[in-house]
Design a protein around this motif. Structure first.
Motif, PDB file in Angstrom:
ATOM      1  N   PRO A 270       0.730  -0.638  -0.206  1.00 22.33           N
ATOM      2  CA  PRO A 270       0.092   0.041   0.304  1.00 22.33           C
ATOM      3  C   PRO A 270       0.757   1.225   0.033  1.00 22.33           C
ATOM      4  N   GLN A 271       0.213   2.264  -0.660  1.00 19.64           N
ATOM      5  CA  GLN A 271       0.969   3.401  -0.811  1.00 19.64           C
ATOM      6  C   GLN A 271       0.820   4.492   0.197  1.00 19.64           C
ATOM      7  N   SER A 272      -0.649   4.680   0.224  1.00 20.94           N
ATOM      8  CA  SER A 272      -0.975   5.897   1.672  1.00 20.94           C
ATOM      9  C   SER A 272      -2.681   4.670   2.385  1.00 20.94           C
ATOM     10  N   ALA A 273      -2.466   4.626   3.653  1.00 19.77           N
ATOM     11  CA  ALA A 273      -3.443   4.385   3.898  1.00 19.77           C
ATOM     12  C   ALA A 273      -3.907   5.669   5.613  1.00 19.77           C
ATOM     13  N   ALA A 274      -5.551   5.189   5.271  1.00 14.27           N
ATOM     14  CA  ALA A 274      -5.940   5.538   7.074  1.00 14.27           C
ATOM     15  C   ALA A 274      -6.605   5.057   7.603  1.00 14.27           C
ATOM     16  N   ALA A 275      -6.779   5.301   9.288  1.00 20.89           N
ATOM     17  CA  ALA A 275      -7.171   4.430  10.249  1.00 20.89           C
ATOM     18  C   ALA A 275      -7.972   5.447  10.931  1.00 20.89           C
ATOM     19  N   GLU A 283     -17.511   6.166  22.995  1.00 21.18           N
ATOM     20  CA  GLU A 283     -17.456   5.489  23.299  1.00 21.18           C
ATOM     21  C   GLU A 283     -16.038   4.814  21.953  1.00 21.18           C
ATOM     22  N   LEU A 284     -15.463   3.738  21.648  1.00 24.81           N
ATOM     23  CA  LEU A 284     -14.991   3.025  20.699  1.00 24.81           C
ATOM     24  C   LEU A 284     -16.520   2.375  20.622  1.00 24.81           C
ATOM     25  N   VAL A 285     -16.355   1.654  18.958  1.00 24.31           N
ATOM     26  CA  VAL A 285     -17.290   1.124  18.728  1.00 24.31           C
ATOM     27  C   VAL A 285     -16.523   0.695  17.306  1.00 24.31           C
ATOM     28  N   GLY A 286     -15.499   1.198  17.368  1.00 23.09           N
ATOM     29  CA  GLY A 286     -14.487   0.181  15.920  1.00 23.09           C
ATOM     30  C   GLY A 286     -13.456   1.445  15.391  1.00 23.09           C
ATOM     31  N   VAL A 287     -13.399   0.263  14.156  1.00 20.86           N
ATOM     32  CA  VAL A 287     -12.193   1.257  13.343  1.00 20.86           C
ATOM     33  C   VAL A 287     -12.420   0.710  12.454  1.00 20.86           C
ATOM     34  N   LEU A 288     -12.558   2.241  11.105  1.00 20.99           N
ATOM     35  CA  LEU A 288     -13.114   1.904   9.963  1.00 20.99           C
ATOM     36  C   LEU A 288     -11.220   2.167   9.230  1.00 20.99           C
ATOM     37  N   TYR A 289     -10.948   1.121   8.446  1.00 24.24           N
ATOM     38  CA  TYR A 289      -9.757   0.893   7.763  1.00 24.24           C
ATOM     39  C   TYR A 289      -9.206   1.597   6.346  1.00 24.24           C
ATOM     40  N   LEU A 290      -8.679   1.992   5.627  1.00 24.00           N
ATOM     41  CA  LEU A 290      -8.620   2.813   4.307  1.00 24.00           C
ATOM     42  C   LEU A 290      -7.022   2.502   3.955  1.00 24.00           C
ATOM     43  N   GLU A 291      -7.194   1.719   2.423  1.00 25.90           N
ATOM     44  CA  GLU A 291      -5.615   1.405   1.867  1.00 25.90           C
ATOM     45  C   GLU A 291      -5.849   2.098   0.341  1.00 25.90           C
ATOM     46  N   SER A 292      -4.623   2.184   0.360  1.00 25.58           N
ATOM     47  CA  SER A 292      -4.548   3.034  -1.602  1.00 25.58           C
ATOM     48  C   SER A 292      -3.209   2.310  -1.535  1.00 25.58           C
ATOM     49  N   ASP A 293      -3.412   2.272  -3.702  1.00 28.37           N
ATOM     50  CA  ASP A 293      -2.042   2.431  -3.977  1.00 28.37           C
ATOM     51  C   ASP A 293      -1.356   3.503  -4.702  1.00 28.37           C
ATOM     52  N   ARG A 294      -2.467   4.468  -4.082  1.00 30.15           N
ATOM     53  CA  ARG A 294      -1.812   5.414  -4.650  1.00 30.15           C
ATOM     54  C   ARG A 294      -0.923   6.334  -3.371  1.00 30.15           C
ATOM     55  N   PRO A 295       0.076   6.808  -3.925  1.00 26.67           N
ATOM     56  CA  PRO A 295       1.082   8.118  -2.747  1.00 26.67           C
ATOM     57  C   PRO A 295       0.094   8.919  -2.296  1.00 26.67           C
ATOM     58  N   GLY A 296      -0.313   9.893  -1.624  1.00 23.04           N
ATOM     59  CA  GLY A 296      -1.109  10.850  -1.189  1.00 23.04           C
ATOM     60  C   GLY A 296      -2.613  10.596  -1.044  1.00 23.04           C
ATOM     61  N   ALA A 297      -2.576   9.317  -1.385  1.00 22.96           N
ATOM     62  CA  ALA A 297      -4.545   9.036  -0.988  1.00 22.96           C
ATOM     63  C   ALA A 297      -5.422   9.563   0.173  1.00 22.96           C
ATOM     64  N   GLU A 303      -8.748  14.909   5.813  1.00 21.95           N
ATOM     65  CA  GLU A 303      -9.504  13.948   7.263  1.00 21.95           C
ATOM     66  C   GLU A 303     -10.455  14.474   7.589  1.00 21.95           C
ATOM     67  N   ARG A 304     -10.869  16.026   7.468  1.00 21.18           N
ATOM     68  CA  ARG A 304     -12.048  16.556   7.878  1.00 21.18           C
ATOM     69  C   ARG A 304     -13.280  15.714   7.372  1.00 21.18           C
ATOM     70  N   LEU A 305     -13.353  14.975   5.846  1.00 20.75           N
ATOM     71  CA  LEU A 305     -13.675  14.357   5.512  1.00 20.75           C
ATOM     72  C   LEU A 305     -14.105  12.514   6.104  1.00 20.75           C
ATOM     73  N   LEU A 306     -12.744  12.332   5.819  1.00 25.17           N
ATOM     74  CA  LEU A 306     -12.920  11.031   6.948  1.00 25.17           C
ATOM     75  C   LEU A 306     -12.783  10.896   8.013  1.00 25.17           C
ATOM     76  N   ARG A 307     -13.043  11.765   8.974  1.00 26.23           N
ATOM     77  CA  ARG A 307     -13.669  11.892  10.678  1.00 26.23           C
ATOM     78  C   ARG A 307     -15.197  12.364  10.661  1.00 26.23           C
ATOM     79  N   ILE A 308     -16.284  12.930   9.310  1.00 29.78           N
ATOM     80  CA  ILE A 308     -17.317  13.330   9.009  1.00 29.78           C
ATOM     81  C   ILE A 308     -17.569  11.238   8.643  1.00 29.78           C
ATOM     82  N   VAL A 309     -16.950  11.517   7.918  1.00 32.68           N
ATOM     83  CA  VAL A 309     -17.457   9.694   7.208  1.00 32.68           C
ATOM     84  C   VAL A 309     -17.285   8.226   8.517  1.00 32.68           C
ATOM     85  N   GLY A 310     -16.590   8.913   8.947  1.00 31.84           N
ATOM     86  CA  GLY A 310     -16.004   7.980  10.360  1.00 31.84           C
ATOM     87  C   GLY A 310     -17.250   8.041  11.578  1.00 31.84           C
ATOM     88  N   GLY A 311     -17.897   9.028  11.742  1.00 32.54           N
ATOM     89  CA  GLY A 311     -18.600   9.699  12.652  1.00 32.54           C
ATOM     90  C   GLY A 311     -19.766   9.454  12.528  1.00 32.54           C
TER      91      GLY A 311
END
Lengths: 459, 160
Positions: A270-275, A283-297, A303-311
């Protein structure tokens, strides 16, 4: 007041750590020094933050002569910019420090290098006095930014996630929407329960192998760190992190120990990832883990978008985590009797609640205890219909009070059984109801433990 | 008098041993001790291993060009992108002149190898040659006085 002719906001893509940034300082007696920064972080329109790791000479120079210059590069176009800096102060705590520390710890964990070696000693905050383009003229072939309208994308995501009231279906809809709407085709959803020390794989998308049954300890790797610290972690260039980790490890004479083996599916390189930690009401109910084969994905730009999606995903899953318990007696079960044939040997180990079928590992922990309960009751009287409610009320299963995440555990168990081809299946037949299907007669055996888990199995 | 020390021995061969695709960056201070960075190419060692000559990107009117022309102190890092092994040299500018056609061809060769290196660590191949701006290259010879290990890790910054 910055005299920068190029607004810092316009080059945020350069400040995501995809391409390393050389930083120059100068001693009071006029000797320059260069070091490479792993992170130059945008703070606001006039300030950036630099990670302070190995840079003794840089720190000494800045103390004597608080000016510096750093080169930053757009990872898509290689357009380059020189930022003239004036040192303001060093932070060793606070949100900027915590965010950069979590990122570096994730890199250390990912690369197998001890966190003491990759330790963040501080974050140097600098004012950007000037920002100039250097090098070639702007790239005429610059790729169009992703034509992602974030509001529209979020609207689509929320709508698709909201179309189902079943935990399993919501996880599938969410992972598919991440691919269709945001262009994130590789994703793993992990569940967490109150007080648990491990996350468990619930569902995944974009991998040939299922994540069900996989576990990750809190604090381990990007996923475990994101869960432990309840903090989004993005690593924008994992290839560079791997190279840097190797260099550091070699120089540290490092015994990094065995490489971290996260028994989850994953891209080869993987070239980039987000947890993304999934948190509801603290309360923690889980983790969403994302990977990409593209650097900088993944990086500061989304980050804000990821936080909203996660929320939103966290809220949707938490609302379903307790399922729809039914107090009714289980319905009569129309399941066919197992086909005659050799019995399937199923063994349960009390020591870690692991279950093996036909000699193959199936699952352990709470899902292992649940499976064993279902199999025992089936073996005793042929029963195949069960309810979530009775599982929740069975104290012997040891579900935690509060967030037991039973629905997520059942999804993980169901998918693990389906992926493993053991001849055992657990089907959802209605809200809060499930049916056990076995293809062959069962021969159950239980291996007791004399170890620390002995007390848990006294009934 | 330069504050740079005169070491007993310097093994500039360590620069060559990093490989042919190294990233080279130089820094110079102006008269107010404000540092300026620039990329450089085609490093070669001469004068018995005590001098290094580089082709430095130095546009007309740029601060780096002004610094080089007054024979300032200079630091240069050499980093191999695929291993992060790196060294830093420090010294003073001895000579500055326009680059020759032969040197510019060597710069292009260096860049071609460098591109292969950076693509391997995730730089898009479409643009990987854009690190080089070869419109104004000055050939700069540096008297090297100090040499440092710059590989990330606990030993970063130690003298070689």
């Amino acid at each position: 007041m910055s005299t920068s002719p190029i607004p810092l906001e316009s080059i945020q893509r350069c400040l995501e750590g995809v391409i390393p940034s050389p930083l120059a300082t100068c001693s009071a007696d006029g000797v320059p020094n260069i070091t490479y920064m792993s992170v130059v972080r945008y703070v606001d329109a006039e300030r950036v933050a630099l990670s302070r790791q190995f840079f003794r000479k840089t720190a000494a120079n800045v103390d004597e002569n608080p000016v510096a210059q750093v080169l930053v590069v757009d990872p898509d176009t290689l357009d380059q910019y020189a930022l003239d800096l004036r040192y303001l102060h060093t932070e060793t705590e606070g949100p900027i420090f915590d965010s950069m520390k979590a990122n570096l710890d994730a890199v250390a964990s990912h690369t197998g290098v001890g966190r003491d070696v990759f330790r963040l000693r501080g974050v140097d905050v600098h004012r950007v006095v000037a920002c100039r383009r250097i090098g070639r003229d702007p790239d005429p072939g610059r790729p169009r930014d992703h034509a992602l309208d974030p509001l529209k994308a979020l609207d689509d995501f929320v709508r698709r996630v909201g179309e189902s009231d079943d935990y399993d279906a919501v996880t599938q809809a969410a992972l598919q929407a991440l691919e269709d709407v945001f262009g994130w085709p590789h994703a793993i959803l992990l569940g967490a329960a109150a007080g648990a020390e491990r996350l468990f794989g619930v569902a995944s998308n974009g991998y040939p192998r299922s994540s069900a049954g996989a576990e990750v300890a809190l604090g381990e790797g990007m996923i475990g760190l994101a869960a432990q610290r309840r903090r989004l972690i993005c690593v924008s260039n994992l290839a560079r992190s791997r190279v840097m980790g190797s260099a550091v490890q070699e120089r540290a004479g490092g015994d990094a120990g065995a490489p971290r083996e996260i028994p989850l599916p994953g891209l080869d390189r993987p070239q980039s990832a987000a947890a993304v930690p999934l948190v509801v009401h603290r309360e923690l109910v889980g983790v969403l883990y994302l990977e990409s084969d593209r650097p900088g994905a993944f990086g500061p730009h989304n980050e804000r978008l990821l936080r909203i999606v996660g929320g939103h995903l966290a809220a949707a899953l938490a609302g379903l985590a307790h399922g729809h318990d039914t107090a009714d007696a289980p319905a009569a079960d129309p399941a066919p009797a197992p086909r005659p044939g050799d019995a399937l040997e199923v063994t349960y180990y009390q020591a870690d609640d692991s279950v093996f079928a036909g000699g193959d590992y199936v699952i352990k922990g709470v899902p292992g205890r649940i499976l064993w309960k279902l199999l025992r009751e089936h073996a005793a009287d042929g029963r195949t219909a069960f309810t979530n409610r009775e599982l929740r009320l069975d104290e012997a299963l040891g579900l935690p009070a509060g967030n037991d995440n039973l629905e997520a555990r059942l999804v993980a168990l169901r998918r693990r059984l389906a992926a493993g081809g053991f001849g055992i299946a657990l089907e959802r037949v209605a809200r809060g109801r499930m049916a056990l299907r076995v293809q062959r007669p069962l021969a159950l055996s239980e291996v007791p433990t004399s170890g620390p888990m002995r007390g848990a199995h006294r009934r | 008098m330069s504050p740079l020390e005169q070491p007993a021995t310097i093994d500039l061969g360590v620069v060559a041993r990093l490989g042919a695709g190294v990233a080279v960056v130089v820094a110079t201070p102006d008269l107010e001790l404000r540092p300026t960075l620039a990329r450089a190419w085609h490093p070669r060692i001469d004068a018995g291993g005590r001098r290094v000559t580089l082709c430095v990107e130095a546009p007309l009117g740029s601060p780096i060009r002004a610094n080089l022309e007054r024979r300032c102190a200079l630091a240069a890092t050499f980093v191999r992108p695929t291993t992060y092994r790196s060294v830093q040299v420090k010294g003073t500018v001895r000579d500055v002149r326009p680059s020759t056609a032969e040197e510019r061809r060597a710069v292009a060769d260096h860049n071609a190898i460098f591109v292969d290196e950076v693509v391997e660590v995730g730089v898009p191949a479409r643009v990987a040659d854009r690190f080089l701006d070869d419109r104004e290259l000055l050939a700069v010879t540096v008297d090297v006085r100090e040499l440092y290990d710059q590989t990330p890790g606990p030993a970063a910054g130690e003298r070689l």
